[in-house]
Design a protein around this motif. Structure first.
Motif, PDB file in Angstrom:
ATOM      1  N   VAL A  48       0.689  -1.357  -0.046  1.00  0.00           N
ATOM      2  CA  VAL A  48      -0.018   0.076   0.109  1.00  0.00           C
ATOM      3  C   VAL A  48       0.939   1.158  -0.156  1.00  0.00           C
ATOM      4  O   VAL A  48       0.669   2.270  -0.669  1.00  0.00           O
ATOM      5  CB  VAL A  48      -1.004  -0.040   1.430  1.00  0.00           C
ATOM      6  N   SER A  49       1.941   1.160   0.834  1.00  0.00           N
ATOM      7  CA  SER A  49       2.881   2.274   0.903  1.00  0.00           C
ATOM      8  C   SER A  49       3.533   2.722  -0.493  1.00  0.00           C
ATOM      9  O   SER A  49       3.620   3.740  -1.066  1.00  0.00           O
ATOM     10  CB  SER A  49       4.130   2.124   1.954  1.00  0.00           C
ATOM     11  N   GLN A  50       4.063   1.582  -1.307  1.00  0.00           N
ATOM     12  CA  GLN A  50       4.456   1.842  -2.423  1.00  0.00           C
ATOM     13  C   GLN A  50       3.409   2.352  -3.717  1.00  0.00           C
ATOM     14  O   GLN A  50       3.814   3.327  -4.487  1.00  0.00           O
ATOM     15  CB  GLN A  50       5.118   0.560  -3.018  1.00  0.00           C
ATOM     16  N   ILE A  51       2.263   1.902  -3.500  1.00  0.00           N
ATOM     17  CA  ILE A  51       1.228   2.395  -4.247  1.00  0.00           C
ATOM     18  C   ILE A  51       0.984   3.856  -4.090  1.00  0.00           C
ATOM     19  O   ILE A  51       0.651   4.695  -4.993  1.00  0.00           O
ATOM     20  CB  ILE A  51      -0.145   1.512  -4.207  1.00  0.00           C
ATOM     21  N   SER A  52       0.863   4.194  -2.818  1.00  0.00           N
ATOM     22  CA  SER A  52       0.563   5.594  -2.527  1.00  0.00           C
ATOM     23  C   SER A  52       1.473   6.596  -3.006  1.00  0.00           C
ATOM     24  O   SER A  52       1.329   7.540  -3.285  1.00  0.00           O
ATOM     25  CB  SER A  52       0.289   5.592  -0.867  1.00  0.00           C
ATOM     26  N   LYS A  53       2.574   6.128  -3.169  1.00  0.00           N
ATOM     27  CA  LYS A  53       3.847   6.879  -3.656  1.00  0.00           C
ATOM     28  C   LYS A  53       4.197   7.061  -5.263  1.00  0.00           C
ATOM     29  O   LYS A  53       4.910   7.780  -5.625  1.00  0.00           O
ATOM     30  CB  LYS A  53       5.117   6.412  -3.052  1.00  0.00           C
ATOM     31  N   LEU A  54       3.223   6.233  -6.004  1.00  0.00           N
ATOM     32  CA  LEU A  54       3.230   6.300  -7.347  1.00  0.00           C
ATOM     33  C   LEU A  54       2.820   7.753  -7.967  1.00  0.00           C
ATOM     34  O   LEU A  54       1.956   8.386  -7.499  1.00  0.00           O
ATOM     35  CB  LEU A  54       2.500   5.230  -7.948  1.00  0.00           C
ATOM     36  N   HIS A  55       3.570   8.024  -9.089  1.00  0.00           N
ATOM     37  CA  HIS A  55       3.623   9.249  -9.680  1.00  0.00           C
ATOM     38  C   HIS A  55       3.339   9.133 -11.092  1.00  0.00           C
ATOM     39  O   HIS A  55       3.978   7.866 -11.579  1.00  0.00           O
ATOM     40  CB  HIS A  55       4.457  10.411  -9.454  1.00  0.00           C
ATOM     41  N   PRO A  56       2.749  10.077 -12.010  1.00  0.00           N
ATOM     42  CA  PRO A  56       2.833   9.666 -13.455  1.00  0.00           C
ATOM     43  C   PRO A  56       4.163   9.663 -13.846  1.00  0.00           C
ATOM     44  O   PRO A  56       5.182  10.239 -13.305  1.00  0.00           O
ATOM     45  CB  PRO A  56       2.214  11.092 -13.876  1.00  0.00           C
ATOM     46  N   GLU A  57       4.554   8.831 -14.829  1.00  0.00           N
ATOM     47  CA  GLU A  57       5.724   8.284 -15.489  1.00  0.00           C
ATOM     48  C   GLU A  57       6.450   7.396 -14.664  1.00  0.00           C
ATOM     49  O   GLU A  57       7.694   7.062 -15.188  1.00  0.00           O
ATOM     50  CB  GLU A  57       6.739   9.899 -15.479  1.00  0.00           C
ATOM     51  N   ASP A  58       6.180   6.957 -13.428  1.00  0.00           N
ATOM     52  CA  ASP A  58       6.765   5.821 -12.751  1.00  0.00           C
ATOM     53  C   ASP A  58       6.532   4.701 -13.765  1.00  0.00           C
ATOM     54  O   ASP A  58       5.613   4.572 -14.304  1.00  0.00           O
ATOM     55  CB  ASP A  58       6.278   5.796 -11.263  1.00  0.00           C
TER      56      ASP A  58
END
Length: 106
Positions: A48-58
Motif C-alpha cells: 500500500v505504501s508503494q502504491i501511495s507513492k506512485l506518480h505519473p511517469e513511474d
C-alpha cells in the motif's frame, strides 16, 4: 426403488430424438452468449505504501518479459495464450492466439 414402468419411460425419454434436438438447440443458444476475455500481460506485487507513492511517469515492473506469451482468461479461467500484436492500419493492439486450452475448443 423406481418402478419398472417409470424406468422404461425414462429410458425412452433419454433416447428420444426430441431431447437430442433440444440439446442441440440449447447448445446453439449458449454459443451466442457474449463473454469478456482478459489478456493478462503480467502481474506485480506492491505494498500500500508503494502504491501511495506512485506518480505519473513511474514504471511498475511486471513478472513477465517482453515477448513472452500473455494469458487469455474468461471468468478467471485460462482459455489460452497469445502474443501481443499491433495493427498499424487500424492503430489497434490485439492478441494473436498461439495456444488454446481444451475447454476453449469445445
Amino acid at each position: 426403488m423406481i418402478n419398472k414402468k417409470l424406468q422404461d419411460d425414462l429410458v425412452e425419454l433419454d433416447e428420444s430424438p426430441a431431447l437430442e434436438s433440444r440439446s442441440v438447440m440449447s447448445e446453439r443458444a449458449v454459443q451466442g452468449i457474449p463473454l469478456a476475455i482478459e489478456a493478462v500481460i503480467g502481474r506485480a506485487r506492491l505494498t500500500v505504501s508503494q502504491i501511495s507513492k506512485l506518480h505519473p511517469e513511474d514504471t511498475i515492473h511486471l513478472d513477465r518479459n517482453f515477448g513472452e506469451p500473455v494469458e487469455l482468461k474468461v471468468n478467471g479461467m485460462i482459455i489460452g495464450r497469445g502474443e501481443i500484436v499491433y495493427d498499424e492500419s487500424s492503430n489497434a493492439v490485439g492478441i494473436k492466439i498461439i495456444e488454446t486450452s481444451p475447454i476453449a475448443r469445445r
